[in-house]
Design a protein around this motif. Structure first.
Motif, PDB file in Angstrom:
ATOM      1  N   UNK A  51       0.826  -1.214   0.000  1.00 20.38           N
ATOM      2  CA  UNK A  51       0.000   0.000   0.000  1.00 20.38           C
ATOM      3  C   UNK A  51       0.857   1.260   0.000  1.00 20.38           C
ATOM      4  N   UNK A  52       2.190   1.080  -0.001  1.00 19.32           N
ATOM      5  CA  UNK A  52       3.082   2.232   0.101  1.00 19.32           C
ATOM      6  C   UNK A  52       3.064   2.864   1.477  1.00 19.32           C
ATOM      7  N   UNK A  53       2.724   2.052   2.510  1.00 18.69           N
ATOM      8  CA  UNK A  53       2.506   2.620   3.855  1.00 18.69           C
ATOM      9  C   UNK A  53       3.609   2.251   4.857  1.00 18.69           C
ATOM     10  N   UNK A  54       4.613   1.497   4.437  1.00 24.17           N
ATOM     11  CA  UNK A  54       5.659   1.111   5.391  1.00 24.17           C
ATOM     12  C   UNK A  54       6.607   2.286   5.580  1.00 24.17           C
ATOM     13  N   UNK A  55       7.022   2.505   6.820  1.00 26.01           N
ATOM     14  CA  UNK A  55       7.676   3.771   7.207  1.00 26.01           C
ATOM     15  C   UNK A  55       8.864   4.137   6.311  1.00 26.01           C
ATOM     16  N   UNK A  56       9.729   3.180   5.983  1.00 26.14           N
ATOM     17  CA  UNK A  56      10.891   3.557   5.156  1.00 26.14           C
ATOM     18  C   UNK A  56      11.162   2.513   4.072  1.00 26.14           C
ATOM     19  N   UNK A 231       4.101   2.340  37.383  1.00 27.29           N
ATOM     20  CA  UNK A 231       5.310   1.556  37.119  1.00 27.29           C
ATOM     21  C   UNK A 231       5.201   0.675  35.884  1.00 27.29           C
ATOM     22  N   UNK A 232       4.018   0.640  35.259  1.00 30.15           N
ATOM     23  CA  UNK A 232       3.820  -0.210  34.078  1.00 30.15           C
ATOM     24  C   UNK A 232       4.385   0.416  32.806  1.00 30.15           C
ATOM     25  N   UNK A 233       4.499  -0.411  31.772  1.00 31.24           N
ATOM     26  CA  UNK A 233       5.100   0.025  30.504  1.00 31.24           C
ATOM     27  C   UNK A 233       4.158  -0.251  29.335  1.00 31.24           C
ATOM     28  N   UNK A 234       3.962   0.758  28.498  1.00 30.37           N
ATOM     29  CA  UNK A 234       3.239   0.579  27.238  1.00 30.37           C
ATOM     30  C   UNK A 234       4.271   0.403  26.137  1.00 30.37           C
ATOM     31  N   UNK A 235       4.220  -0.743  25.447  1.00 33.59           N
ATOM     32  CA  UNK A 235       5.098  -0.982  24.309  1.00 33.59           C
ATOM     33  C   UNK A 235       4.248  -0.902  23.051  1.00 33.59           C
ATOM     34  N   UNK A 236       4.500   0.125  22.255  1.00 36.61           N
ATOM     35  CA  UNK A 236       3.777   0.312  21.001  1.00 36.61           C
ATOM     36  C   UNK A 236       4.699  -0.142  19.883  1.00 36.61           C
ATOM     37  N   UNK A 237       4.183  -0.976  18.968  1.00 40.07           N
ATOM     38  CA  UNK A 237       5.085  -1.448  17.916  1.00 40.07           C
ATOM     39  C   UNK A 237       4.430  -1.477  16.541  1.00 40.07           C
ATOM     40  N   UNK A 238       3.494  -0.569  16.328  1.00 35.06           N
ATOM     41  CA  UNK A 238       2.898  -0.509  15.002  1.00 35.06           C
ATOM     42  C   UNK A 238       1.723   0.428  14.957  1.00 35.06           C
ATOM     43  N   UNK A 250       3.972   8.417   7.153  1.00 32.65           N
ATOM     44  CA  UNK A 250       4.747   8.956   8.279  1.00 32.65           C
ATOM     45  C   UNK A 250       3.852   9.548   9.374  1.00 32.65           C
ATOM     46  N   UNK A 251       2.745  10.187   8.940  1.00 35.72           N
ATOM     47  CA  UNK A 251       1.965  10.983   9.887  1.00 35.72           C
ATOM     48  C   UNK A 251       1.446  10.183  11.088  1.00 35.72           C
ATOM     49  N   UNK A 252       0.799   9.009  10.873  1.00 35.96           N
ATOM     50  CA  UNK A 252       0.299   8.269  12.043  1.00 35.96           C
ATOM     51  C   UNK A 252       1.433   7.909  13.004  1.00 35.96           C
ATOM     52  N   UNK A 253       2.610   7.589  12.437  1.00 37.78           N
ATOM     53  CA  UNK A 253       3.752   7.207  13.282  1.00 37.78           C
ATOM     54  C   UNK A 253       4.244   8.408  14.075  1.00 37.78           C
ATOM     55  N   UNK A 254       4.346   9.555  13.406  1.00 38.03           N
ATOM     56  CA  UNK A 254       4.836  10.755  14.094  1.00 38.03           C
ATOM     57  C   UNK A 254       3.859  11.212  15.183  1.00 38.03           C
ATOM     58  N   UNK A 255       2.553  11.108  14.896  1.00 38.15           N
ATOM     59  CA  UNK A 255       1.558  11.464  15.910  1.00 38.15           C
ATOM     60  C   UNK A 255       1.690  10.555  17.130  1.00 38.15           C
ATOM     61  N   UNK A 256       1.905   9.266  16.837  1.00 35.15           N
ATOM     62  CA  UNK A 256       2.067   8.287  17.910  1.00 35.15           C
ATOM     63  C   UNK A 256       3.315   8.594  18.734  1.00 35.15           C
ATOM     64  N   UNK A 257       4.454   8.864  18.045  1.00 35.97           N
ATOM     65  CA  UNK A 257       5.696   9.217  18.751  1.00 35.97           C
ATOM     66  C   UNK A 257       5.466  10.381  19.709  1.00 35.97           C
ATOM     67  N   UNK A 258       4.789  11.412  19.201  1.00 31.38           N
ATOM     68  CA  UNK A 258       4.565  12.620  19.998  1.00 31.38           C
ATOM     69  C   UNK A 258       3.761  12.286  21.255  1.00 31.38           C
ATOM     70  N   UNK A 259       2.748  11.474  21.083  1.00 28.01           N
ATOM     71  CA  UNK A 259       1.892  11.103  22.206  1.00 28.01           C
ATOM     72  C   UNK A 259       2.677  10.285  23.245  1.00 28.01           C
TER      73      UNK A 259
END
Length: 345
Positions: A51-56, A231-238, A250-259
């Motif tokens: 879909x042309x949606x993979x980050x790099x 003390x818990x951890x959220x691991x986001x991986x996609x 890029x946009x959904x990933x960058x929004x997620x990073x910021x959050x």
């Protein structure tokens, strides 16, 4: 060095728009090997790439294939000739969907005797990701509780088995049809489609959980964050939530990073981070060492029968389009594996 059959992603196409081609392979150069593919697979990355949606992702056209298991058939100058005839796994990011490929010998990780190529393939990228997220990314101890979204998927099913082996209680989300299989792995299943999903998880773990593994992203990430205890951890991986949304990859990933960055600064003792498989690649030797160390541990658990390989189907390389469609249908548990085409009589 002979030729190779390759599957090419020509552009943004449906799963049936892949091309199959044959090309001549160069002899392996210094430090390289020629690897005959015994198994490769369909991962989430290829579903995004088409879909042309993979980050790099590289520019079209290219040969996808995130990882591969194969047998060394030739070695270049400076490479130990004893590698010939032995089976190895490697992470390629692209290029794995080929009957043979040239790789750096430094990227090879030995597959133990007695582990089939298809079984090993299920835990190459999935196993490294699951191991690193659980054991390098969080400090969950035996007796702790975690939530795994998509517990029936390639990464999810490996992650839950590693966690159960470490004595961790696992709550896993999946469609109802996968619940029986998850119970067999010792997971407490919760229906992905239940509108009261997060309420159900809170009933099972009223004091909150030690970690949440979230590959979905999107608006639901807020609910994942709220499940954590102090003390818990959220691991986001996609960012699976944005897979079918048109627009920037890029946009959904960058929004997620910021959050996630913002949440890390909140004074509640909870932490959040985005797991990136390729983080640290700039220090290549250290990256390769860590990857080899972690994959070797996972392959050993597979050889010992601790991990049960979740093979959804084995499909010939030239039918990669059908394999991609099957993986995207979300009707199967585990990994769709591509194997060599049957040789013509």
């Amino acid at each position: 060095m002979g030729n190779a059959t390759e599957v090419v992603l020509p552009g943004k196409v449906d799963a049936d728009g892949l091309h199959v081609r044959t090309r001549d392979l160069p002899a392996p150069a210094a430090g390289q090997v020629l690897l005959r593919m015994d198994a490769t697979g369909v991962s989430f990355a290829e579903q995004q790439m088409r879909r042309g949606k993979y980050f790099d992702q590289p520019p079209f056209p290219f040969v996808p294939g995130y990882d591969v298991v194969g047998t060394v058939t030739a070695v270049g100058p400076g490479v130990d000739p004893a590698l010939r005839g032995r089976r190895f796994a490697a992470v390629t990011k692209v290029g794995g969907w080929a009957s043979a490929l040239v790789l750096d010998a430094a990227d090879l990780v030995a597959v133990p005797d007695g582990v089939s190529a298809a079984a090993a393939e299920t835990v190459v990228v999935n196993g490294i990701m699951a191991w690193q997220m659980l054991h390098r990314g969080t400090k969950v101890r035996a007796g702790g509780t975690i939530v795994v979204l998509g517990a029936n998927g390639g990464v999810g099913s490996t992650l839950v088995q590693l966690a159960r082996h470490a004595g961790i209680k696992v709550i896993g989300t999946a469609s109802a049809r996968h619940h029986a299989a998850l119970r067999e792995l010792g997971v407490i299943p919760v229906d992905y489609h239940d509108p009261g999903l997060y309420q159900r998880i809170r009933e099972i773990a009223p004091d909150g959980v030690d970690a949440v593994f979230d590959h979905v992203g999107g608006a639901g990430i807020v609910e994942s964050w709220r499940l954590l205890r102090r003390g818990g951890t959220l691991v986001s991986y996609g960012t699976a939530a944005s897979k079918d949304v048109d627009g920037s990859s890029q946009l959904p990933v960058l929004k997620l990073f910021a959050r996630l960055m913002l949440w890390n600064y909140l004074p509640n003792g909870k932490s959040a981070f985005f797991y990136n498989f390729w983080a640290g690649k700039r220090r290549l030797d250290a990256f390769r060492f860590r990857l080899s160390e972690d994959l070797t541990q996972v392959l050993r658990l597979l050889a010992d029968g601790v991990l049960v390989p979740q093979i959804a189907a084995e499909i010939p390389l030239s039918d990669a389009g059908a394999a991609l469609a099957l993986a995207e249908s979300r009707t199967v548990a585990g990994k769709v594996v591509l194997v060599p085409d049957p040789s013509r009589p």
